[in-house]
Design a protein around this motif. Sequence first.
Motif, short mmCIF file in Angstrom:
data_model
loop_
_atom_site.label_atom_id
_atom_site.label_comp_id
_atom_site.label_asym_id
_atom_site.label_seq_id
_atom_site.Cartn_x
_atom_site.Cartn_y
_atom_site.Cartn_z
N GLU A 94 0.87 -1.17 0.00
CA GLU A 94 0.00 0.00 0.00
C GLU A 94 0.90 1.22 0.00
O GLU A 94 1.71 1.41 0.91
CB GLU A 94 -0.92 0.00 1.22
CG GLU A 94 -1.96 1.10 1.13
CD GLU A 94 -2.98 1.02 2.24
OE1 GLU A 94 -3.91 0.19 2.14
OE2 GLU A 94 -2.84 1.77 3.21
N VAL A 95 0.80 2.02 -1.05
CA VAL A 95 1.69 3.16 -1.24
C VAL A 95 0.91 4.46 -1.13
O VAL A 95 -0.31 4.47 -1.16
CB VAL A 95 2.40 3.08 -2.62
CG1 VAL A 95 3.35 1.89 -2.67
CG2 VAL A 95 1.38 3.00 -3.75
N GLN A 96 1.67 5.56 -1.00
CA GLN A 96 1.06 6.88 -0.91
C GLN A 96 1.65 7.79 -1.98
O GLN A 96 2.58 8.55 -1.71
CB GLN A 96 1.30 7.49 0.48
CG GLN A 96 0.58 6.74 1.58
CD GLN A 96 0.74 7.41 2.93
OE1 GLN A 96 0.68 8.62 3.05
NE2 GLN A 96 0.95 6.61 3.95
N PRO A 97 1.14 7.70 -3.20
CA PRO A 97 1.63 8.61 -4.25
C PRO A 97 1.34 10.06 -3.89
O PRO A 97 0.47 10.35 -3.07
CB PRO A 97 0.83 8.19 -5.48
CG PRO A 97 0.14 6.92 -5.13
CD PRO A 97 0.05 6.87 -3.65
N ASP A 98 2.05 10.96 -4.54
CA ASP A 98 1.81 12.37 -4.28
C ASP A 98 0.42 12.79 -4.75
O ASP A 98 -0.30 13.50 -4.04
CB ASP A 98 2.89 13.23 -4.94
CG ASP A 98 4.22 13.06 -4.21
OD1 ASP A 98 4.26 13.36 -3.01
OD2 ASP A 98 5.19 12.61 -4.83
N VAL A 122 0.78 10.11 -9.87
CA VAL A 122 1.87 11.06 -10.06
C VAL A 122 2.79 11.00 -8.84
O VAL A 122 2.33 11.15 -7.71
CB VAL A 122 1.37 12.51 -10.24
CG1 VAL A 122 2.55 13.45 -10.52
CG2 VAL A 122 0.33 12.61 -11.34
N GLU A 123 4.07 10.78 -9.10
CA GLU A 123 5.10 10.83 -8.06
C GLU A 123 5.98 12.05 -8.34
O GLU A 123 6.51 12.18 -9.44
CB GLU A 123 5.97 9.57 -8.07
CG GLU A 123 5.26 8.30 -7.68
CD GLU A 123 5.03 8.16 -6.18
OE1 GLU A 123 5.40 9.08 -5.41
OE2 GLU A 123 4.49 7.11 -5.77
N VAL A 124 6.10 12.94 -7.37
CA VAL A 124 7.02 14.07 -7.48
C VAL A 124 8.34 13.60 -6.87
O VAL A 124 8.38 13.21 -5.71
CB VAL A 124 6.47 15.31 -6.77
CG1 VAL A 124 7.48 16.45 -6.84
CG2 VAL A 124 5.13 15.73 -7.37
N ILE A 130 15.54 7.72 -7.79
CA ILE A 130 16.00 6.36 -8.07
C ILE A 130 15.05 5.34 -7.45
O ILE A 130 14.67 4.36 -8.10
CB ILE A 130 17.45 6.15 -7.58
CG1 ILE A 130 18.40 6.99 -8.43
CG2 ILE A 130 17.85 4.68 -7.62
CD1 ILE A 130 19.82 7.04 -7.93
N LYS A 131 14.64 5.58 -6.23
CA LYS A 131 13.70 4.66 -5.56
C LYS A 131 12.38 4.59 -6.31
O LYS A 131 11.82 3.51 -6.51
CB LYS A 131 13.46 5.13 -4.12
CG LYS A 131 12.46 4.28 -3.37
CD LYS A 131 12.14 4.87 -2.02
CE LYS A 131 10.96 4.13 -1.43
NZ LYS A 131 10.35 4.82 -0.33
N ASP A 132 11.88 5.74 -6.74
CA ASP A 132 10.60 5.75 -7.46
C ASP A 132 10.71 4.97 -8.77
O ASP A 132 9.80 4.22 -9.12
CB ASP A 132 10.15 7.19 -7.74
CG ASP A 132 9.68 7.90 -6.47
OD1 ASP A 132 9.37 7.21 -5.48
OD2 ASP A 132 9.65 9.14 -6.46
N GLU A 147 -1.28 4.56 -16.15
CA GLU A 147 -0.29 5.59 -16.49
C GLU A 147 0.27 6.18 -15.20
O GLU A 147 -0.44 6.38 -14.22
CB GLU A 147 -0.92 6.69 -17.34
CG GLU A 147 0.09 7.69 -17.89
CD GLU A 147 -0.45 8.48 -19.07
OE1 GLU A 147 -0.86 7.85 -20.07
OE2 GLU A 147 -0.45 9.73 -19.00
N VAL A 148 1.59 6.44 -15.23
CA VAL A 148 2.29 7.06 -14.10
C VAL A 148 3.12 8.22 -14.64
O VAL A 148 3.78 8.08 -15.66
CB VAL A 148 3.21 6.05 -13.37
CG1 VAL A 148 3.96 6.73 -12.23
CG2 VAL A 148 2.43 4.85 -12.86
N TRP A 149 3.05 9.34 -13.93
CA TRP A 149 3.93 10.47 -14.24
C TRP A 149 4.93 10.60 -13.11
O TRP A 149 4.56 10.59 -11.93
CB TRP A 149 3.16 11.79 -14.34
CG TRP A 149 2.14 11.87 -15.42
CD1 TRP A 149 1.85 10.93 -16.38
CD2 TRP A 149 1.24 12.96 -15.65
NE1 TRP A 149 0.83 11.38 -17.19
CE2 TRP A 149 0.44 12.62 -16.76
CE3 TRP A 149 1.04 14.18 -15.02
CZ2 TRP A 149 -0.55 13.46 -17.26
CZ3 TRP A 149 0.05 15.03 -15.51
CH2 TRP A 149 -0.73 14.67 -16.63
N ILE A 150 6.21 10.71 -13.46
CA ILE A 150 7.22 11.09 -12.48
C ILE A 150 7.61 12.53 -12.79
O ILE A 150 8.12 12.83 -13.88
CB ILE A 150 8.46 10.17 -12.53
CG1 ILE A 150 8.11 8.78 -12.00
CG2 ILE A 150 9.60 10.78 -11.71
CD1 ILE A 150 9.29 7.82 -11.93
#
Length: 198
Positions: A94-98, A122-124, A130-132, A147-150
Amino acid sequence: MATGAQQLDRQQKGQAQPSRHRFSVDEYYKMTEVGILSEDDRVELIEGEIVNMAPIGIRHAKCVDNLTELFGLLLPRKVRLRVQNPIRLGHNTEVQPDVTLLRRRDYSQAQQPGPEDVLLVVEVSDTTLIKDRREKMPLYAQAGIPEVWIVNLQQDRIEVYSQPEGGTYQATRRLRSGQSLAVPGFPEAKVKVEEVLG
């Protein structure tokens, strides 16, 4: 004559290494219920391991604010906007994206939204880049997040990952200031890179 370090090394070689205990999402929540973790702890559950999250820096926070405002203006009442809140990717993750854009519907009160609910993550990323890329992207792809945006603050660009298949994303794009990208599922909703980066 063996030194103290050599003796310790010999002792450790003769002993079994301690095993790790991996937690399920349910056990993770039980830790909060009994006070081992608090709701204020900045942690995520990654493949059964409780992992500390990095502190939120000033530029990172500003980008999250920019995204929140942009999505709110572009997609009023079309999606559910979730900011730094959990999504459940499986039995032990269970993750907590931005920022997460969810399909607009009622969700079970028994657990957090899952991959079938997600349109975009979306991950800021600044110190966590590197971890993301190495840890979280495969998890998102395995879960089928479309879809994922970094938001790559180190190189001032947005990296777009799409078409999850076999635990990886098959398509990748990198966009810089002067370019824009459409929100998945809403081609009319365009986000300019510089509006996110500030």
